[in-house]
Motif scaffolding. Sequence first.
Motif, mmCIF file in Angstrom:
data_model
loop_
_atom_site.group_PDB
_atom_site.id
_atom_site.type_symbol
_atom_site.label_atom_id
_atom_site.label_comp_id
_atom_site.label_asym_id
_atom_site.label_seq_id
_atom_site.Cartn_x
_atom_site.Cartn_y
_atom_site.Cartn_z
ATOM 1 N N THR A 2 -7.340 1.979 2.227
ATOM 2 C CA THR A 2 -6.728 1.777 0.915
ATOM 3 C C THR A 2 -6.146 0.376 0.833
ATOM 4 O OG1 THR A 2 -6.159 4.125 0.809
ATOM 5 C CG2 THR A 2 -4.996 2.665 -0.694
ATOM 6 N N ASP A 3 -6.512 -0.353 -0.234
ATOM 7 C CA ASP A 3 -5.973 -1.702 -0.372
ATOM 8 C C ASP A 3 -4.552 -1.642 -0.932
ATOM 9 O OD1 ASP A 3 -6.655 -0.930 -2.920
ATOM 10 O OD2 ASP A 3 -7.782 -2.735 -3.409
ATOM 11 N N TYR A 4 -3.833 -2.754 -0.817
ATOM 12 C CA TYR A 4 -2.412 -2.784 -1.178
ATOM 13 C C TYR A 4 -2.116 -2.343 -2.607
ATOM 14 C CZ TYR A 4 -0.774 -4.633 3.232
ATOM 15 O OH TYR A 4 -0.449 -4.772 4.554
ATOM 16 N N PRO A 5 -2.862 -2.794 -3.622
ATOM 17 C CA PRO A 5 -2.535 -2.343 -4.986
ATOM 18 C C PRO A 5 -2.625 -0.818 -5.159
ATOM 19 C CG PRO A 5 -3.999 -4.238 -5.069
ATOM 20 C CD PRO A 5 -3.919 -3.807 -3.633
ATOM 21 N N LYS A 6 -3.559 -0.185 -4.475
ATOM 22 C CA LYS A 6 -3.714 1.268 -4.602
ATOM 23 C C LYS A 6 -2.744 2.024 -3.698
ATOM 24 C CE LYS A 6 -8.530 1.114 -5.987
ATOM 25 N NZ LYS A 6 -9.896 1.425 -5.601
ATOM 26 N N THR A 58 0.215 3.715 -5.316
ATOM 27 C CA THR A 58 -0.061 4.913 -6.117
ATOM 28 C C THR A 58 -0.223 6.170 -5.268
ATOM 29 O OG1 THR A 58 -2.447 4.528 -6.150
ATOM 30 C CG2 THR A 58 -1.154 3.571 -7.951
ATOM 31 N N VAL A 59 -0.589 6.011 -3.992
ATOM 32 C CA VAL A 59 -0.750 7.198 -3.139
ATOM 33 C C VAL A 59 0.511 7.532 -2.350
ATOM 34 C CG1 VAL A 59 -3.245 6.912 -2.930
ATOM 35 C CG2 VAL A 59 -1.767 5.933 -1.191
ATOM 36 N N LEU A 60 1.427 6.585 -2.246
ATOM 37 C CA LEU A 60 2.649 6.824 -1.471
ATOM 38 C C LEU A 60 3.488 8.006 -1.970
ATOM 39 C CD1 LEU A 60 3.837 3.227 -0.568
ATOM 40 C CD2 LEU A 60 2.993 4.995 0.979
ATOM 41 N N PRO A 61 3.646 8.201 -3.294
ATOM 42 C CA PRO A 61 4.454 9.350 -3.734
ATOM 43 C C PRO A 61 3.906 10.704 -3.284
ATOM 44 C CG PRO A 61 4.183 7.806 -5.533
ATOM 45 C CD PRO A 61 3.276 7.345 -4.414
ATOM 46 N N LYS A 62 2.627 10.763 -2.997
ATOM 47 C CA LYS A 62 2.041 12.015 -2.520
ATOM 48 C C LYS A 62 2.075 12.090 -0.997
ATOM 49 C CE LYS A 62 -1.031 11.881 -6.410
ATOM 50 N NZ LYS A 62 -2.048 10.954 -6.790
ATOM 51 N N LYS A 96 7.610 -6.182 0.341
ATOM 52 C CA LYS A 96 8.737 -5.719 -0.483
ATOM 53 C C LYS A 96 8.322 -5.360 -1.909
ATOM 54 C CE LYS A 96 11.800 -6.476 2.742
ATOM 55 N NZ LYS A 96 12.415 -5.428 3.478
ATOM 56 N N SER A 97 7.150 -5.813 -2.320
ATOM 57 C CA SER A 97 6.696 -5.509 -3.672
ATOM 58 C C SER A 97 6.172 -4.073 -3.785
ATOM 59 C CB SER A 97 5.604 -6.483 -4.100
ATOM 60 O OG SER A 97 4.474 -6.352 -3.247
ATOM 61 N N ILE A 98 5.886 -3.438 -2.669
ATOM 62 C CA ILE A 98 5.400 -2.053 -2.698
ATOM 63 C C ILE A 98 6.600 -1.129 -2.780
ATOM 64 C CG2 ILE A 98 4.200 -0.245 -1.419
ATOM 65 C CD1 ILE A 98 2.431 -2.385 -0.215
ATOM 66 N N ARG A 99 6.643 -0.389 -3.882
ATOM 67 C CA ARG A 99 7.762 0.530 -4.097
ATOM 68 C C ARG A 99 7.491 1.847 -3.390
ATOM 69 N NH1 ARG A 99 11.082 -0.543 -8.670
ATOM 70 N NH2 ARG A 99 11.059 1.658 -9.183
ATOM 71 N N LEU A 100 8.555 2.424 -2.873
ATOM 72 C CA LEU A 100 8.461 3.705 -2.182
ATOM 73 C C LEU A 100 9.032 4.805 -3.080
ATOM 74 C CD1 LEU A 100 9.641 2.504 1.343
ATOM 75 C CD2 LEU A 100 7.314 2.831 0.549
ATOM 76 N N PRO A 101 8.565 6.017 -2.921
ATOM 77 C CA PRO A 101 8.960 7.122 -3.818
ATOM 78 C C PRO A 101 10.359 7.670 -3.486
ATOM 79 C CG PRO A 101 7.473 7.932 -2.142
ATOM 80 C CD PRO A 101 7.557 6.443 -1.947
ATOM 81 N N VAL A 102 11.380 6.920 -3.871
ATOM 82 C CA VAL A 102 12.749 7.267 -3.485
ATOM 83 C C VAL A 102 13.177 8.633 -4.020
ATOM 84 C CG1 VAL A 102 13.874 6.016 -5.384
ATOM 85 C CG2 VAL A 102 15.074 6.344 -3.224
#
Length: 161
Positions: free
Chosen positions: A29-33, A36-40, A75-81
């Motif tokens: 999975t590339d960085y932009p995608k 979108t998969v982190l919350p799952k 740091k630009s990748i947000r995590l599903p807090v």
Amino acid sequence: MEESANSSGSSDLEKEEVWDRMLTRLALTDYPKLETVLPKILPYSISSLSSGSHAIRKKVMEILTHLNKRVKHQKSIRLPVMELWKEYVEVGASLIVRNFCMIYIEMAFDRLTAEEKADMAPMLIANISKFPLQHQDILLRIVMKVQLQVEVLLQNQGFIL
């Protein structure tokens, strides 16, 4: 009895294979995608640390290690807090699940906007006395950072504190 042990073993083997495929897909999975998969993936992976199977826990740790390497310095990748917080406060969450949630909550909080931090801070300190002491320290540190940021923002806007 032997049949149920075999079916449990094969079930664990199947789950291990699913985790292995998930790790492979995650690696591709590339960085932009990835965001979108982190919350799952992230909350599910952390909750799976309470699995009774050592092999599954090992695969989950491989996934978490991979995620750490990819997101720690991005740091630009947000995590599903919010998802992590829900997992943390879930009744019956094991200590290892709560510990990992706390690690990622702290990492995620640093990636939020000042407004998002201010909105979430009261939730973090509500019922704080019910959390383990080491988690109380982390939560208070997070909230203090928010308070300092809000004070600086208010001072920059001309408000006297």
